[in-house]
Write a protein that holds these residues in place. Structure first.
Motif, PDB file in Angstrom:
ATOM      1  N   TYR A  17      25.260  66.804 -55.986  1.00 38.17           N
ATOM      2  CA  TYR A  17      24.314  67.888 -56.234  1.00 38.17           C
ATOM      3  C   TYR A  17      23.521  67.555 -57.496  1.00 38.17           C
ATOM      4  CZ  TYR A  17      22.976  72.894 -56.007  1.00 38.17           C
ATOM      5  OH  TYR A  17      22.297  74.081 -55.881  1.00 38.17           O
ATOM      6  N   GLY A  18      22.394  68.214 -57.691  1.00 39.94           N
ATOM      7  CA  GLY A  18      21.580  67.906 -58.873  1.00 39.94           C
ATOM      8  C   GLY A  18      21.243  66.418 -58.891  1.00 39.94           C
ATOM      9  N   PRO A  19      21.143  65.830 -60.097  1.00 41.86           N
ATOM     10  CA  PRO A  19      20.803  64.400 -60.180  1.00 41.86           C
ATOM     11  C   PRO A  19      21.838  63.516 -59.476  1.00 41.86           C
ATOM     12  CG  PRO A  19      20.770  65.436 -62.358  1.00 41.86           C
ATOM     13  CD  PRO A  19      21.304  66.456 -61.418  1.00 41.86           C
ATOM     14  N   GLY A  20      23.023  64.057 -59.210  1.00 43.38           N
ATOM     15  CA  GLY A  20      24.069  63.308 -58.508  1.00 43.38           C
ATOM     16  C   GLY A  20      23.665  62.874 -57.104  1.00 43.38           C
ATOM     17  N   VAL A  21      22.635  63.528 -56.537  1.00 44.14           N
ATOM     18  CA  VAL A  21      22.193  63.150 -55.188  1.00 44.14           C
ATOM     19  C   VAL A  21      21.730  61.696 -55.146  1.00 44.14           C
ATOM     20  CG1 VAL A  21      21.503  65.496 -54.517  1.00 44.14           C
ATOM     21  CG2 VAL A  21      19.802  63.952 -55.516  1.00 44.14           C
ATOM     22  N   LEU A  22      21.343  61.167 -56.313  1.00 47.92           N
ATOM     23  CA  LEU A  22      20.840  59.782 -56.336  1.00 47.92           C
ATOM     24  C   LEU A  22      21.910  58.760 -55.972  1.00 47.92           C
ATOM     25  CD1 LEU A  22      18.445  59.989 -59.388  1.00 47.92           C
ATOM     26  CD2 LEU A  22      17.809  59.466 -57.041  1.00 47.92           C
ATOM     27  N   TYR A  23      23.175  59.163 -56.017  1.00 49.08           N
ATOM     28  CA  TYR A  23      24.248  58.272 -55.554  1.00 49.08           C
ATOM     29  C   TYR A  23      24.047  57.869 -54.095  1.00 49.08           C
ATOM     30  CZ  TYR A  23      27.458  58.510 -59.520  1.00 49.08           C
ATOM     31  OH  TYR A  23      28.043  58.372 -60.746  1.00 49.08           O
ATOM     32  N   SER A  24      23.309  58.694 -53.361  1.00 51.15           N
ATOM     33  CA  SER A  24      23.191  58.442 -51.925  1.00 51.15           C
ATOM     34  C   SER A  24      21.971  57.596 -51.579  1.00 51.15           C
ATOM     35  CB  SER A  24      23.093  59.775 -51.185  1.00 51.15           C
ATOM     36  OG  SER A  24      21.838  60.377 -51.439  1.00 51.15           O
ATOM     37  N   VAL A  75      29.087  64.236 -49.058  1.00 53.66           N
ATOM     38  CA  VAL A  75      28.016  65.134 -48.618  1.00 53.66           C
ATOM     39  C   VAL A  75      26.952  65.255 -49.713  1.00 53.66           C
ATOM     40  CG1 VAL A  75      27.464  67.483 -47.879  1.00 53.66           C
ATOM     41  CG2 VAL A  75      29.595  66.412 -47.142  1.00 53.66           C
ATOM     42  N   VAL A  76      25.700  65.091 -49.308  1.00 52.11           N
ATOM     43  CA  VAL A  76      24.586  65.145 -50.249  1.00 52.11           C
ATOM     44  C   VAL A  76      23.740  66.376 -49.945  1.00 52.11           C
ATOM     45  CG1 VAL A  76      22.625  63.877 -51.167  1.00 52.11           C
ATOM     46  CG2 VAL A  76      24.513  62.648 -50.092  1.00 52.11           C
ATOM     47  N   CYS A  77      23.405  67.133 -50.966  1.00 57.55           N
ATOM     48  CA  CYS A  77      22.530  68.296 -50.760  1.00 57.55           C
ATOM     49  C   CYS A  77      21.138  67.791 -50.396  1.00 57.55           C
ATOM     50  CB  CYS A  77      22.470  69.154 -52.009  1.00 57.55           C
ATOM     51  SG  CYS A  77      21.283  70.494 -51.861  1.00 57.55           S
ATOM     52  N   SER A  78      20.707  68.074 -49.167  1.00 60.66           N
ATOM     53  CA  SER A  78      19.465  67.466 -48.681  1.00 60.66           C
ATOM     54  C   SER A  78      18.232  68.048 -49.351  1.00 60.66           C
ATOM     55  CB  SER A  78      19.358  67.607 -47.160  1.00 60.66           C
ATOM     56  OG  SER A  78      19.270  68.962 -46.813  1.00 60.66           O
ATOM     57  N   THR A  79      18.292  69.343 -49.711  1.00 66.32           N
ATOM     58  CA  THR A  79      17.125  69.961 -50.349  1.00 66.32           C
ATOM     59  C   THR A  79      16.865  69.329 -51.720  1.00 66.32           C
ATOM     60  OG1 THR A  79      17.707  71.995 -49.219  1.00 66.32           O
ATOM     61  CG2 THR A  79      16.087  72.173 -50.963  1.00 66.32           C
ATOM     62  N   VAL A  80      17.931  69.142 -52.495  1.00 64.52           N
ATOM     63  CA  VAL A  80      17.766  68.501 -53.799  1.00 64.52           C
ATOM     64  C   VAL A  80      17.419  67.020 -53.608  1.00 64.52           C
ATOM     65  CG1 VAL A  80      18.879  67.936 -55.988  1.00 64.52           C
ATOM     66  CG2 VAL A  80      19.346  70.127 -54.915  1.00 64.52           C
ATOM     67  N   ALA A  81      18.072  66.380 -52.632  1.00 67.96           N
ATOM     68  CA  ALA A  81      17.823  64.956 -52.397  1.00 67.96           C
ATOM     69  C   ALA A  81      16.338  64.687 -52.118  1.00 67.96           C
ATOM     70  CB  ALA A  81      18.689  64.452 -51.242  1.00 67.96           C
ATOM     71  N   ASN A  82      15.713  65.592 -51.367  1.00 66.09           N
ATOM     72  CA  ASN A  82      14.277  65.435 -51.101  1.00 66.09           C
ATOM     73  C   ASN A  82      13.476  65.388 -52.398  1.00 66.09           C
ATOM     74  OD1 ASN A  82      14.041  65.267 -48.325  1.00 66.09           O
ATOM     75  ND2 ASN A  82      14.226  67.475 -48.065  1.00 66.09           N
ATOM     76  N   GLN A  83      13.886  66.209 -53.347  1.00 66.57           N
ATOM     77  CA  GLN A  83      13.185  66.279 -54.632  1.00 66.57           C
ATOM     78  C   GLN A  83      13.353  65.005 -55.442  1.00 66.57           C
ATOM     79  OE1 GLN A  83      12.722  70.008 -56.653  1.00 66.57           O
ATOM     80  NE2 GLN A  83      11.306  69.724 -54.972  1.00 66.57           N
ATOM     81  N   TYR A  84      14.407  64.252 -55.116  1.00 66.33           N
ATOM     82  CA  TYR A  84      14.647  62.995 -55.808  1.00 66.33           C
ATOM     83  C   TYR A  84      14.191  61.806 -54.964  1.00 66.33           C
ATOM     84  CZ  TYR A  84      17.177  65.162 -59.663  1.00 66.33           C
ATOM     85  OH  TYR A  84      17.517  65.900 -60.778  1.00 66.33           O
ATOM     86  N   GLY A  85      13.391  62.095 -53.944  1.00 67.45           N
ATOM     87  CA  GLY A  85      12.796  61.017 -53.163  1.00 67.45           C
ATOM     88  C   GLY A  85      13.700  60.429 -52.099  1.00 67.45           C
ATOM     89  N   ILE A  86      14.787  61.136 -51.768  1.00 69.94           N
ATOM     90  CA  ILE A  86      15.668  60.602 -50.724  1.00 69.94           C
ATOM     91  C   ILE A  86      15.364  61.302 -49.404  1.00 69.94           C
ATOM     92  CG2 ILE A  86      18.063  60.369 -49.954  1.00 69.94           C
ATOM     93  CD1 ILE A  86      18.711  60.310 -53.037  1.00 69.94           C
ATOM     94  N   GLU A  87      14.982  60.512 -48.425  1.00 69.85           N
ATOM     95  CA  GLU A  87      14.701  61.014 -47.090  1.00 69.85           C
ATOM     96  C   GLU A  87      16.009  60.875 -46.309  1.00 69.85           C
ATOM     97  OE1 GLU A  87      11.798  62.387 -46.186  1.00 69.85           O
ATOM     98  OE2 GLU A  87      12.604  62.700 -44.165  1.00 69.85           O
ATOM     99  N   PRO A  88      16.540  61.993 -45.767  1.00 70.29           N
ATOM    100  CA  PRO A  88      17.918  61.970 -45.274  1.00 70.29           C
ATOM    101  C   PRO A  88      18.175  61.243 -43.939  1.00 70.29           C
ATOM    102  CG  PRO A  88      16.977  64.136 -44.993  1.00 70.29           C
ATOM    103  CD  PRO A  88      15.939  63.313 -45.680  1.00 70.29           C
ATOM    104  N   LEU A 125      18.467  57.107 -47.076  1.00 69.57           N
ATOM    105  CA  LEU A 125      19.859  57.488 -47.325  1.00 69.57           C
ATOM    106  C   LEU A 125      20.763  56.281 -47.075  1.00 69.57           C
ATOM    107  CD1 LEU A 125      21.513  60.226 -47.842  1.00 69.57           C
ATOM    108  CD2 LEU A 125      22.002  60.138 -45.400  1.00 69.57           C
ATOM    109  N   ALA A 126      21.693  56.034 -48.006  1.00 72.92           N
ATOM    110  CA  ALA A 126      22.629  54.923 -47.820  1.00 72.92           C
ATOM    111  C   ALA A 126      23.612  55.274 -46.704  1.00 72.92           C
ATOM    112  CB  ALA A 126      23.376  54.665 -49.124  1.00 72.92           C
ATOM    113  N   ALA A 127      23.893  54.312 -45.829  1.00 71.78           N
ATOM    114  CA  ALA A 127      24.856  54.537 -44.747  1.00 71.78           C
ATOM    115  C   ALA A 127      26.194  54.908 -45.376  1.00 71.78           C
ATOM    116  CB  ALA A 127      24.985  53.278 -43.905  1.00 71.78           C
ATOM    117  N   GLY A 128      26.860  55.923 -44.797  1.00 74.83           N
ATOM    118  CA  GLY A 128      28.144  56.349 -45.324  1.00 74.83           C
ATOM    119  C   GLY A 128      28.065  57.701 -46.015  1.00 74.83           C
ATOM    120  N   PHE A 129      26.852  58.108 -46.382  1.00 77.32           N
ATOM    121  CA  PHE A 129      26.660  59.436 -46.958  1.00 77.32           C
ATOM    122  C   PHE A 129      26.174  60.368 -45.859  1.00 77.32           C
ATOM    123  CE2 PHE A 129      26.601  56.812 -50.666  1.00 77.32           C
ATOM    124  CZ  PHE A 129      27.091  57.599 -51.685  1.00 77.32           C
ATOM    125  N   SER A 130      26.515  61.652 -45.958  1.00 78.32           N
ATOM    126  CA  SER A 130      25.977  62.560 -44.949  1.00 78.32           C
ATOM    127  C   SER A 130      25.143  63.633 -45.613  1.00 78.32           C
ATOM    128  CB  SER A 130      27.089  63.137 -44.084  1.00 78.32           C
ATOM    129  OG  SER A 130      27.776  64.128 -44.772  1.00 78.32           O
TER     130      SER A 130
END
Lengths: 109, 278
Positions: free
Chosen positions: B41-48, B77-90, B98-103
């Motif tokens: 969650y938060g900046p942690g979404v970048l792990y994915s 599990v990655v929060c998709s709404t926050v992930a979008n804000q960090y440039g991650i397309e799920p 999104l890195a394989a292995g994360f949902s």
């Protein structure tokens, strides 16, 4: 992009109006027709409700919030998913917010 | 068996927090606990992020989470709404990042896991502690948890078998409305309240300003939706330490805020099932 009456309205990638203030009732009826919905007074009640909701809370209501908020303002007989789905069969939160010129509700909330 | 949920809120360049989280997860499973979910969650979404890299000489924490997830069957599990804000397309590449292995999921999944968990371990960037302090705190938390595990595993299992959403969550807010962490916390509180989970919210120090009625010259109000808690969901469990309310002076609050003594706050902290800090 939505084109209506010779005017081009900017949208986001999901075809939701980009500018809340660019909205007008005729445009709402047009967006509704794109959703295969003909707006009745019952639809308008919900559309106007979500527009006010957005102005008050700066957030586009997802389903759970919409049901609760409608129940609170318009009564339990309208604040339930069965009633709202009869008006907006493809998802009340998704369709009502689009017709009302709101951003797409976040998946999470 | 003790069931644990881990929330990684710090980003992947926050090595100390990242190492502490992995170490805690490993220590828990070594002791026989089960990690039900790691929630980013938060900046942690970048792990994915598929494109995440760690400099040479730094342990690849993403790789470590992926290995942990595989061996322990723990969803990442990655929060998709926050992930979008960090440039991650799920989606995984080529259609997404999104890195394989994360949902890709959200607060609903997190709340569901939390309802089955005995304990939440939360890993934040610095927050109100210095890094050293917070790392030490987490170590203490894990040690206490392991001790609890050996003593009362049976009782805890019995507790966990009760109804899905009976968990009482205590949220504690520490930051001004201008920081993203405050919005992330509010979104989680809103989700919990909308799921009818009994919650309490404490606003400390600077966080008190989240509740003050904004004036015209403040301009943009990042937490306008906070009023939904009371207006839409009839939520009234807003508390602030009496000393902070005195320090804030005569203010007009936009929610029904209650003054709480240090004892009352200590009691809330002790009795809540999960304690979440933003």
């Amino acid at each position: 992009m939505i084109e209506f009456n010779g005017v081009q309205y900017a949208t986001d990638q999901y075809e939701y109006l980009a500018d809340f203030d660019a909205w007008n009732p005729e445009l709402a009826a047009h967006i509704a027709s794109l959703e295969n919905i003909e707006l009745t007074p019952a639809h308008w009640e919900v559309v106007n409700f979500v527009r006010n909701f957005y102005q008050e809370y700066d957030t586009s209501p997802a389903m759970r919030v919409l049901v609760k908020a409608v129940a609170k303002s318009l009564g339990e007989d309208k604040g339930n998913s069965r009633y709202l789905y009869t008006l907006f069969p493809k998802g009340p939160a998704k369709q009502a917010t689009r017709i009302a010129g709101l951003p797409k509700p976040a998946k999470c909330i | 068996m003790v069931n644990v949920v881990i929330m990684q809120h710090a980003g992947p360049d926050d090595y100390a927090s990242g190492h502490a989280a992995i170490a805690a997860a490993q220590a828990l499973v070594d002791s026989g606990a089960k990690v039900l979910q790691v929630f980013f969650y938060g900046p942690g979404v970048l792990y994915s992020s598929h494109y995440l890299q760690f400099p040479s000489g730094v342990k690849n924490l993403q790789q470590q989470w992926l290995e942990f997830a595989t061996t322990q069957h723990t969803p990442l599990v990655v929060c998709s709404t926050v992930a979008n804000q960090y440039g991650i397309e799920p989606n995984v590449p080529p259609s997404g990042s999104l890195a394989a292995g994360f949902s890709s999921g959200g607060l609903t999944e997190f709340m569901e896991a939390l309802s089955k968990a005995d304990t939440l371990l939360q890993f934040q960037p610095g927050l109100q502690h210095s890094c050293q302090h917070s790392c030490r705190q987490e170590t203490v938390a894990v040690r206490e948890l392991l001790q609890r595990n050996s003593k009362t595993a049976k009782d805890i299992t019995n507790d966990a078998s009760s109804d899905a959403y009976d968990a009482a969550l205590l949220f504690e807010f520490n930051h001004s409305p201008w920081q993203a962490i405050s919005r992330h916390g509010l979104d989680m509180l809103l989700m919990a309240v909308s799921l009818d989970i009994p919650c309490q919210a404490i606003y400390n120090n600077a966080a008190l300003s989240q509740l003050v009625v904004p004036t015209e010259q403040n301009g943009y109000d990042p937490l306008k939706k906070i009023a939904m808690l009371n207006n839409v969901f009839d939520f009234t469990e807003f508390y602030s330490p009496a000393s902070d309310m005195v320090a804030a002076g005569n203010q007009q609050y936009r929610v029904p805020l209650q003054e709480a003594s240090a004892e009352q706050i200590a009691q809330m902290q002790a009795s809540a099932k999960h304690h979440i800090i933003f």
